[in-house]
Design an enzyme around this catalytic site. Structure first.
Site, PDB file in Angstrom:
ATOM      1  N   HIS A 254      53.496  30.484  34.081  1.00  0.00           N
ATOM      2  CA  HIS A 254      52.454  31.003  33.206  1.00  0.00           C
ATOM      3  C   HIS A 254      52.749  32.474  32.916  1.00  0.00           C
ATOM      4  O   HIS A 254      53.653  33.069  33.521  1.00  0.00           O
ATOM      5  CB  HIS A 254      51.064  30.833  33.841  1.00  0.00           C
ATOM      6  CG  HIS A 254      50.895  31.547  35.147  1.00  0.00           C
ATOM      7  ND1 HIS A 254      50.809  30.883  36.353  1.00  0.00           N
ATOM      8  CD2 HIS A 254      50.809  32.852  35.442  1.00  0.00           C
ATOM      9  CE1 HIS A 254      50.665  31.760  37.331  1.00  0.00           C
ATOM     10  NE2 HIS A 254      50.668  32.972  36.800  1.00  0.00           N
TER      11      HIS A 254
HETATM   12  P1  TYD Z   1      47.835  30.047  39.979  1.00  0.00           P
HETATM   13  O1  TYD Z   1      47.795  31.506  39.692  1.00  0.00           O
HETATM   14  O2  TYD Z   1      47.954  29.114  38.814  1.00  0.00           O
HETATM   15  O3  TYD Z   1      48.980  29.779  41.027  1.00  0.00           O
HETATM   16  P2  TYD Z   1      50.507  29.344  40.833  1.00  0.00           P
HETATM   17  O4  TYD Z   1      50.998  29.898  39.562  1.00  0.00           O
HETATM   18  O5  TYD Z   1      51.200  29.930  42.025  1.00  0.00           O
HETATM   19  O6  TYD Z   1      50.547  27.878  40.880  1.00  0.00           O
HETATM   20  O7  TYD Z   1      46.545  29.679  40.838  1.00  0.00           O
HETATM   21  C1  TYD Z   1      46.385  28.396  41.390  1.00  0.00           C
HETATM   22  C2  TYD Z   1      44.902  28.153  41.524  1.00  0.00           C
HETATM   23  O8  TYD Z   1      44.329  29.098  42.422  1.00  0.00           O
HETATM   24  C3  TYD Z   1      44.142  28.262  40.219  1.00  0.00           C
HETATM   25  O9  TYD Z   1      43.263  27.167  40.138  1.00  0.00           O
HETATM   26  C4  TYD Z   1      43.341  29.504  40.337  1.00  0.00           C
HETATM   27  C5  TYD Z   1      43.226  29.754  41.823  1.00  0.00           C
HETATM   28  N1  TYD Z   1      43.293  31.189  42.126  1.00  0.00           N
HETATM   29  C6  TYD Z   1      42.141  31.865  42.457  1.00  0.00           C
HETATM   30  O10 TYD Z   1      41.033  31.299  42.512  1.00  0.00           O
HETATM   31  N2  TYD Z   1      42.215  33.199  42.740  1.00  0.00           N
HETATM   32  C7  TYD Z   1      43.389  33.883  42.695  1.00  0.00           C
HETATM   33  O11 TYD Z   1      43.444  35.112  42.963  1.00  0.00           O
HETATM   34  C8  TYD Z   1      44.580  33.169  42.325  1.00  0.00           C
HETATM   35  C9  TYD Z   1      45.910  33.859  42.233  1.00  0.00           C
HETATM   36  C10 TYD Z   1      44.472  31.821  42.042  1.00  0.00           C
END
Ligand code: TYD
Length: 148
Positions: free
Chosen positions: A54
């Protein structure tokens, strides 16, 4: 904001080492270029897992491999660059509007992220086509330079 890959950079973080071990730190405004509002970390990540995939509209981040190793491929929609993070005293600054893919090829890596803002889903761009539309003027990726 119009940012490009060259706005991202590796940061050598201050480290103090002696016979008792090592201590590494970074301070907002001094060692990293934004006030920190949030810290999060990825751990227990299975081998060959891929995270990220992303971009963020406004968020700035510094990523550190506080344990183990992972690869981060960054793209501004035109060019891309892969960094291997494998030292707790090495940070990667990521500016806004950069697509990132984090690949964990070994077990036991811990990826710590210092972020410039609180979690906000509206700041994410999770659709690669939308990201490419936003970052390439023609809206059509340049062959050979687009994100795979
Ligand atoms: P995401 O940033 O998409 O993680 P990755 O790219 O590593 O897979 O986040 C995964 C999930 O966690 C998403 O549903 C949002 C949640 N999240 C939070 O609630 N707070 C945060 O600070 C982060 C980074 C993610």
């Amino acid at each position: 904001m119009n940012t490009v890959l060259s706005d991202c950079r590796l940061l050598d973080l201050p480290k103090l080492s002696d016979e008792r071990g090592s201590l590494c730190f970074f301070e907002a405004g001094r060692h990293i270029p934004f006030p920190i509002q949030r810290i999060y970390y990825l751990y227990d990540v299975p081998v060959n897992a891929v995270r990220g995939e992303h971009a963020h509209r406004a968020l700035q981040q510094v990523i550190v491999a506080i344990q183990g190793e992972f690869r981060i491929t960054l793209s501004d929609g035109t060019s891309e660059l892969t960094h291997v993070l494998n030292r707790p005293d090495l940070g990667l600054y990521i500016c806004p509007m950069i697509w990132r893919r984090i690949e964990f090829q070994a077990s036991a890596a811990v990826c710590m992220v210092a972020a410039s803002a609180l979690y906000e889903e509206a700041d994410y761009i999770r659709d690669k086509s939308e990201f490419l539309r936003m970052t390439t003027s023609s809206g059509v990726p340049i062959p050979g330079q687009a994100i795979p």
